[in-house]
Design a protein around this motif. Structure first.
Motif, PDB file in Angstrom:
ATOM      1  N   ARG A 192       0.923  -1.253  -0.001  1.00  0.00           N
ATOM      2  CA  ARG A 192      -0.159   0.271  -0.264  1.00  0.00           C
ATOM      3  C   ARG A 192       1.004   1.236   0.028  1.00  0.00           C
TER       4      ARG A 192
ATOM      5  N   PRO B  18       1.412   5.675  -0.076  1.00  0.00           N
ATOM      6  CA  PRO B  18       0.641   6.502   0.643  1.00  0.00           C
ATOM      7  C   PRO B  18      -0.478   7.265  -0.578  1.00  0.00           C
ATOM      8  N   ASP B  19      -1.626   7.371  -0.232  1.00  0.00           N
ATOM      9  CA  ASP B  19      -2.220   8.257  -0.876  1.00  0.00           C
ATOM     10  C   ASP B  19      -2.373   7.893  -2.199  1.00  0.00           C
ATOM     11  N   PHE B  20      -2.366   6.730  -2.585  1.00  0.00           N
ATOM     12  CA  PHE B  20      -2.128   5.907  -3.049  1.00  0.00           C
ATOM     13  C   PHE B  20      -3.097   4.675  -3.732  1.00  0.00           C
ATOM     14  N   PRO B  21      -4.762   4.797  -3.587  1.00  0.00           N
ATOM     15  CA  PRO B  21      -5.216   3.432  -3.472  1.00  0.00           C
ATOM     16  C   PRO B  21      -4.533   3.056  -4.535  1.00  0.00           C
TER      17      PRO B  21
ATOM     18  N   ASN C 137      -5.671   3.646 -10.900  1.00  0.00           N
ATOM     19  CA  ASN C 137      -4.118   4.124 -10.126  1.00  0.00           C
ATOM     20  C   ASN C 137      -3.372   2.913 -10.444  1.00  0.00           C
TER      21      ASN C 137
ATOM     22  N   ASP D 158      -7.058  -1.209  -0.598  1.00  0.00           N
ATOM     23  CA  ASP D 158      -6.703  -0.099  -0.863  1.00  0.00           C
ATOM     24  C   ASP D 158      -4.944  -0.253  -1.371  1.00  0.00           C
TER      25      ASP D 158
ATOM     26  N   PHE E 250       7.620   7.093  -6.092  1.00  0.00           N
ATOM     27  CA  PHE E 250       7.484   6.992  -4.513  1.00  0.00           C
ATOM     28  C   PHE E 250       7.750   8.025  -4.005  1.00  0.00           C
TER      29      PHE E 250
END
Ligand SMILES: Cc1ncc(COP(=O)(O)O)c(C=O)c1O
Length: 372
Positions: free
Chosen positions: A315, A317-320, A325, A349, A371
């Motif tokens: 998972r 961060p801020d990228f479900p 995505n 997520d 990332f």
């Protein structure tokens, strides 16, 4: 979630159309060679007599079933050779639904999507049991979810997609829950040769009339295209002894028999393949797991290091892990992974990456750059 349309192809097709180089971490096709005896067995087969080109016995070649029986320490009359673990799961799940009262199949969330697709397709009710934070299915959670209506409980170890491996205690608990609720435990062990924890326990180690174990050579011998799998049904003399007969009939009415050359080559490979073949595959994957997990650390991702199998759920961060995505990751980072949303809600997520590519290093660098 639409489990009946294979979702893998959506991302694969998107990646194939991309305007850039993409590392494919979607498919679960091993990228390494099969055992040498698979190739030599196929070559030898081509020169066989005409009768070798006819139907195989419906339950599978006798010699192959004997080898499988010896591997698991069971009688060969409990085994049906199938078209991959997929068909083995189908025979086991439909057999359990027919035999036991109730119309419900219990599945883990996240789920291998074909279990859920099959359950929907055969009009079974599905109940999903979310895994714990570490990716494991807690037997107590399965016990709490099970009821008189439960006919089948499906577990998978080593697990796709979480990488969890269930030890003997957990397996015994899953079997106990099946027995307590008069249901069938279907234990999909297709990744059993990919245990890095040393804890893997087959459900067949527990003596119970409520267990069917399914397996295949697809992953262990790197031959997903051959379609050779099997199911081990309960002993024929016990209360569920009819399951193997019913499954044989269902298999025969659908397929007549499985592919004879493929079974022949697998039988030769079972005779001669050394433990070192499987160890080399594990070593290769251990290295890839190290490389990939280091990159996930550097990218600030949450993940559970797999104890088995060849998938990593992560998972960012801020990228479900939505399909959008996953497509974005293809276009912007050049890495194709499966959206967690394809496996249910519990890991929606997250993204799942398959380590069956020689380009794990490249993917790792790209993810760190994107990332990090
Ligand atoms: C958990 C699980 N079961 C079954 C299968 C299908 O195996 P087979 O190709 O032998 O049908 C897969 C394939 O990815 C899998 O991940």
């Amino acid at each position: 979630m639409d489990y009946e349309t294979p979702q893998f192809y959506r991302v694969m097709q998107y990646a194939a159309r991309a305007d850039r180089d993409v590392v494919d971490m979607v498919s679960g096709n091993p990228d390494w060679d099969p055992p040498e005896a698979v190739r030599s067995g196929l070559r030898a087969y081509a020169d066989g007599d005409a009768d070798q080109f006819q139907y195989a016995p419906s339950r599978g070649l006798h010699g192959l079933r004997e080898h499988i029986a010896a591997r698991h320490g069971v009688d060969a009359d409990r085994i049906v050779v199938t078209n991959g673990a997929g068909e083995a799961n189908h025979l086991a799940m439909t057999g359990g639904l027919d035999h036991f009262d109730g119309g419900e199949i219990l599945l883990a969330d996240p789920v291998y999507p074909y279990y859920a697709g099959r359950a929907n397709f055969i009009d079974a009710e599905t109940t999903f049991v979310p895994v714990a934070d570490d990716g494991r299915l807690d037997p107590d959670a399965v016990r709490a979810a099970a009821s008189d209506d439960t006919a089948v409980i499906v577990v998978n170890s080593p697990n796709n997609p979480t990488g969890a491996v269930y030890d003997a205690d957990a397996m015994a608990e899953f079997v106990a829950v099946a027995e307590e609720n008069d249901a069938l435990l279907v234990s999909d062990e297709v990744y059993d040769q990919f245990d890095y924890s040393g804890r893997f326990a087959s459900a067949l180690e527990i003596d119970s009339p409520n267990v069917v174990a399914t397996n295949a050579f697809s992953k262990s011998m790197a031959i997903t295209g051959f379609r050779v799998g099997y199911a081990v049904f309960p002993p024929t003399e016990g209360p569920t002894g009819k399951l193997v007969e019913r499954a044989t009939t269902r298999h025969m009415l659908t397929n007549v028999s499985g592919s004879r050359p493929a079974q022949y080559a697998v039988e030769r490979a079972m005779e001669t393949t050394e433990a070192s073949y499987y160890e080399a595959a594990r070593d290769r994957l251990r290295t890839r797991i190290d490389t990939f997990c280091e990159a996930l650390d550097a990218a600030g991702a949450a993940y559970t290091r797999p104890d088995g199998g060849f998938y990593v759920l992560a998972r960012f961060p801020d990228f479900p892990g939505t399909f959008d995505n996953a497509y974005r990751l293809v276009d912007d980072a050049g890495v194709a992974g499966m959206p967690g949303a394809a496996f249910g809600e519990a890991r929606a997520d997250w993204l799942r990456f398959s380590l069956t590519t020689p380009r794990v290093d490249t993917a790792a660098e790209r993810l760190v750059e994107y990332f990090g």
